[in-house]
Design an enzyme around this catalytic site. Structure first.
Site, PDB file in Angstrom:
ATOM      1  N   CYS A 332       0.813  -1.213   0.000  1.00  0.00           N
ATOM      2  CA  CYS A 332       0.000   0.000   0.000  1.00  0.00           C
ATOM      3  C   CYS A 332       0.850   1.269   0.000  1.00  0.00           C
ATOM      4  O   CYS A 332       0.649   2.176  -0.821  1.00  0.00           O
ATOM      5  CB  CYS A 332      -0.962  -0.021   1.188  1.00  0.00           C
ATOM      6  SG  CYS A 332      -0.163   0.034   2.814  1.00  0.00           S
ATOM      7  N   HIS A 386      -2.705   1.316   6.850  1.00  0.00           N
ATOM      8  CA  HIS A 386      -3.049   1.172   5.430  1.00  0.00           C
ATOM      9  C   HIS A 386      -3.261   2.560   4.827  1.00  0.00           C
ATOM     10  O   HIS A 386      -3.687   3.494   5.504  1.00  0.00           O
ATOM     11  CB  HIS A 386      -4.326   0.332   5.263  1.00  0.00           C
ATOM     12  CG  HIS A 386      -4.612  -0.028   3.836  1.00  0.00           C
ATOM     13  ND1 HIS A 386      -3.761  -0.780   3.069  1.00  0.00           N
ATOM     14  CD2 HIS A 386      -5.669   0.285   3.027  1.00  0.00           C
ATOM     15  CE1 HIS A 386      -4.274  -0.928   1.860  1.00  0.00           C
ATOM     16  NE2 HIS A 386      -5.426  -0.287   1.811  1.00  0.00           N
ATOM     17  N   HIS A 398      -5.920   1.362  -4.342  1.00  0.00           N
ATOM     18  CA  HIS A 398      -5.003   0.937  -3.292  1.00  0.00           C
ATOM     19  C   HIS A 398      -4.528  -0.486  -3.580  1.00  0.00           C
ATOM     20  O   HIS A 398      -5.093  -1.194  -4.419  1.00  0.00           O
ATOM     21  CB  HIS A 398      -5.682   1.012  -1.918  1.00  0.00           C
ATOM     22  CG  HIS A 398      -6.778   0.004  -1.720  1.00  0.00           C
ATOM     23  ND1 HIS A 398      -7.038  -0.613  -0.525  1.00  0.00           N
ATOM     24  CD2 HIS A 398      -7.686  -0.512  -2.587  1.00  0.00           C
ATOM     25  CE1 HIS A 398      -8.053  -1.439  -0.656  1.00  0.00           C
ATOM     26  NE2 HIS A 398      -8.474  -1.398  -1.885  1.00  0.00           N
TER      27      HIS A 398
END
Length: 423
Positions: A332, A386, A398
């Protein structure tokens, strides 16, 4: 930033060129969208599944499921038939076992009857010898070789009444002699009856055993055939089940790919429209300000965010790999780091510092390219675990997790903690 007049003119020229390129791109996107073809699909040169392909895959999945259902019914019927055949075979096998027991008993009875017949035969021999001796005494001096005497002595024959004239013989013989002759006759008759009955009973029982054995064999063969048929149907069912699962998976995958392509095409059209509006605004501003007027500095936060978001969208479907930062795999923070690297902004490969890499932006004021963070805010930066890139309309791009790929997803998650605009 302050520019000299000469510097502003060079910047204006570069900006006009950029406006022309953006306008051309926007026009191309308009023409493509107007033709009914998703703009990003054509620009990438790799079209996704068509509606017909998705429909065909779903039809194939339905057909496979229908075949599987039919085969499942056939298997149930085959198993029911097999159960019936097995039950019938068990009955016939037990009947055969019973006949075998009866045959053993019949064999014993036959042996007993044979013994009794043998005993009766011995009695016949004794009676015959006694009669022959008496006859020889009663008719002393007579030649037994004569026909009459031979028939009298050899009473083991058929005892034909017309031939022997049994009554005449009994009349000429004394009472004791007659009784002995009668015993001889009775012994012969008992011997013949017992021997005949024993042979018939044993033969009948052997035939019954053979019939039971034939029925048992036929039942076992029927069970074996049904077992083979049931096994084959089970194999066909397993094959059809795999094919049905594969067909459903293919249909689902094509449907997801088509939905993703349509979503990307929608985002491309929205981006093209936004770029056209921006281009038009720049043209109007340039015309108003003139060649000597000052112009805004290039590379504003909004335009940089668009470039970062567009670049991230270009990485769709690349696999997630832990700690990877491209070019073929990402995690990520590796994806967001490389995206903002395209506009000259350096970010660490870590959500903990990316969260503080610029001003925080309220979620109702998001711009494309803003970083969206998930987890929870504590003294430990690692609790923000994240990050994704906002691409508009409540969506983000993402790299989700191991086993997944870079994809577009809704930004609204329960663990959303905020947004940052890198600077």
């Amino acid at each position: 930033m302050h520019f000299t007049v000469k510097g502003r003119r060079r910047a204006l020229v570069r900006r006009r060129r950029r406006v022309a390129a953006v306008a051309g791109l926007g026009l191309s996107c308009c023409l493509i969208a107007g033709a009914g073809v998703p703009a990003d699909i054509v620009l990438r040169g790799r079209p996704g599944p068509s509606a017909d392909e998705v429909a065909e895959a779903r039809s194939e999945a339905r057909e496979r499921s229908k075949q599987l259902s039919t085969t499942t019914v056939m298997l149930a019927e085959a198993q029911a038939n097999l159960e019936g055949l097995v039950a019938e075979a068990e009955k016939l096998i037990e009947a055969y076992n019973g006949e075998r027991v009866k045959t053993v008993n019949a064999q014993k009875l036959f042996e007993q009857a044979s013994k009794r017949a043998t005993d009766a035969g011995a009695q016949v021999e004794e009676s015959r010898e006694a009669v022959a001796a008496i006859t020889a005494q009663s008719y002393g001096g007579m030649d037994l070789a004569q026909p009459m005497m031979a028939m009298m002595a050899d009473l083991g024959g058929s005892m034909d009444e017309n031939y022997l004239h049994r009554a005449s013989i009994l009349a000429h013989m004394g009472g004791g002699h007659a009784e002995m002759l009668k015993q001889l006759r009775d012994s012969q008759e008992v011997f013949a009856i017992l021997q005949s009955q024993a042979e018939e009973a044993y033969a009948d029982q052997r035939e019954a055993e053979e019939r039971a054995a034939a029925a048992k064999k036929a039942a076992e063969e029927a069970v074996a055939r049904q077992l083979a048929a049931t096994h084959q149907i089970k194999q066909e069912q397993a094959l059809l089940a795999r094919q049905a699962d594969e067909a459903r998976s293919t249909a689902d995958r094509l449907a997801r790919e088509r939905a993703a392509e349509l979503e990307r095409a929608k985002l491309a059209r929205e981006r093209a429209a936004q770029e056209r509006r921006q281009a038009a605004a720049v043209v109007r501003e340039t015309a108003r300000m003139g060649a000597s007027a000052g112009v805004p500095a290039l590379g504003t936060a909004s335009s940089r965010g668009d470039i970062a978001a567009d670049w991230a969208l270009g990485q769709l479907n690349k696999p997630y790999v832990w700690a990877a930062a491209g070019p073929d795999t990402f995690d990520c923070s590796g994806l967001t780091m490389r995206a903002w690297e395209q506009v000259g902004i350096t970010l660490d490969h870590w959500t903990g510092t990316q969260w503080t890499a610029g001003p925080h932006v309220p979620t109702n004021q998001l711009s494309r390219g803003d970083l969206l963070f998930f987890g929870r805010i504590t003294q430990n930066p690692g609790d923000i675990h994240h990050v994704g890139i906002y691409v508009g309309k409540g969506l983000m791009v993402h790299a989700p997790q191991t086993g997944d790929v870079v994809r577009v997803a809704p930004m609204w998650r329960s663990d959303l903690v905020g947004a940052t605009r890198p600077a």
